[in-house]
Design an enzyme around this catalytic site. Structure first.
Site, PDB file in Angstrom:
ATOM      1  CE  LYS A  56      -0.351   5.221   9.769  1.00 35.98           C
ATOM      2  NZ  LYS A  56      -0.855   6.607   9.563  1.00 35.98           N
TER       3      LYS A  56
ATOM      4  CE  LYS B 176      -0.917   3.952   5.916  1.00 36.29           C
ATOM      5  NZ  LYS B 176      -0.787   5.257   6.498  1.00 36.29           N
TER       6      LYS B 176
END
Ligand code: PBG
Length: 336
Positions: free
Chosen positions: A206, A260
């Site tokens: 992320k 992400k």
């Protein structure tokens, strides 16, 4: 020219032959997109009969529990695989205590969705930023005069939060705080609370991304000072760092892995897919990716439907089998 034999292929080989007939285009298409691949993020807040539009994310709402039930039923009837829940508590505090309270907003939301739409997979985001008054993803400490999230004290709290999600009936927990050791700590806490069967999807790679801007508005979770660069990944880090994050999370017991954001990180999705071929891989088509298209479409500059389907198809083509997307319901309708 046309008749000279060519080692390069043309004119014997003409790739356009595969493109003239729509049926043949469909036959040779290798990437598919279906609502069964999708998870819909939903924002839930206390109250009754609230469907508060999120200004920066047209078409998305903060929902009270009664409205959440309606939304969940709709998602289920459209064939969407699941929902991921984000809570906006009545009150935030330094510890983010609503996040691990058995009567907290997300715990109530899990029960509501399970009851309204038993066929949906209910995923919970395990993090503190929506629940803390300071908007950071864990417990704070001061180091060299600077406030930052304390890694190890946060781990225990994450375990507590995940167990309360499990007790509420969550089907899958998804830690997103990028703390070192978070997967192992949550796995340990779940196992010791009797939830050895409960799967975990880690937001493993992320990035610290400006693409989360609209979400922080939606979840009222913007950090009140500083940023998240000491825990989320540097966008310019070499892909090898993402692979290390994934490898560690798998060793700690992650069942599914997430990358992400999605669109600016298709290379990372591909690298993870190639290096961990057997691991279920999700990608989060984040708020900024959605809002950019919405804004351009509102101006008549792009066609939302065609563009959204193209983007989601690209995420699938890069190697993600699961996509978290605010377009999940639209996609289901578009593909009907
Ligand atoms: C953290 C979390 C965030 C998102 C999902 N989980 C925000 C952040 O890290 O600041 C962003 C999702 C999006 O932008 O759509 N709880």
């Amino acid at each position: 020219m046309l008749h000279s034999p060519s080692e390069s292929g043309f004119p014997n080989t003409r790739l356009r032959r595969l493109r003239y007939h729509a049926g043949l285009r469909a036959l040779v298409r290798e990437t598919t997109l279906s609502p069964a691949n999708l998870i819909l993020p939903l924002f839930v807040r206390p109250g009754k009969n609230i469907r508060q539009p999120i200004a920066s994310m047209p078409g998305q709402f903060q929902l009270s529990l009664d409205q959440l039930a309606i939304e969940a039923k709709e998602a289920q009837s459209l064939g969407i695989a699941g929902v991921i829940l984000f809570g906006i508590p009545a009150e935030k505090d330094v510890a983010g205590s609503d996040s691990y309270c058995d009567t907290g907003i997300v715990q109530q939301a899990v029960k509501v969705v399970k009851e309204a739409a038993p066929g949906l997979l209910v995923v919970t985001d395990v993090c503190f930023c929506e629940y803390t008054s300071h908007g950071h993803c864990g417990v704070l400490e001061e180091r060299n005069g600077v406030q930052d999230v304390a890694n190890d004290p946060t781990l225990e709290m994450l375990g507590k939060q995940a167990v309360s999600h499990a007790r509420a009936g969550a089907d899958l927990v998804a830690p997103s705080g990028m703390m070192d050791g978070m997967v192992g700590a949550i796995r340990y806490a779940l196992d010791h609370a009797g939830f050895t069967h409960l799967p975990l999807m880690s937001y493993a790679a992320k990035y610290s991304s400006a693409f989360y801007g609209p979400f922080r508005d939606a979840a009222e979770s913007a950090p009140q000072f500083g940023d998240r660069r000491t825990y989320q990944m540097d966008p310019a880090a070499a892909a090898g760092q993402a692979l290390r994050e994934v490898e560690l999370d798998l060793r700690e017991g992650a069942d599914l892995i997430m990358v992400k954001p999605a669109l600016a990180y298709l290379d990372i999705i591909r690298d993870v897919r190639e290096n961990f071929p057997g691991v279920p891989l999700a990608a989060y088509n984040v708020s900024g990716e959605y809002s950019l298209v919405k804004a351009a479409a509102a101006n008549g500059w792009v066609d939302e439907r065609t563009l959204a389907l193209e983007m989601l198809t690209a995420i699938r083509r890069a190697g993600a089998s699961i996509i978290l997307t605010y377009w999940a319901k639209d996609v289901a309708r578009w593909l009907q």
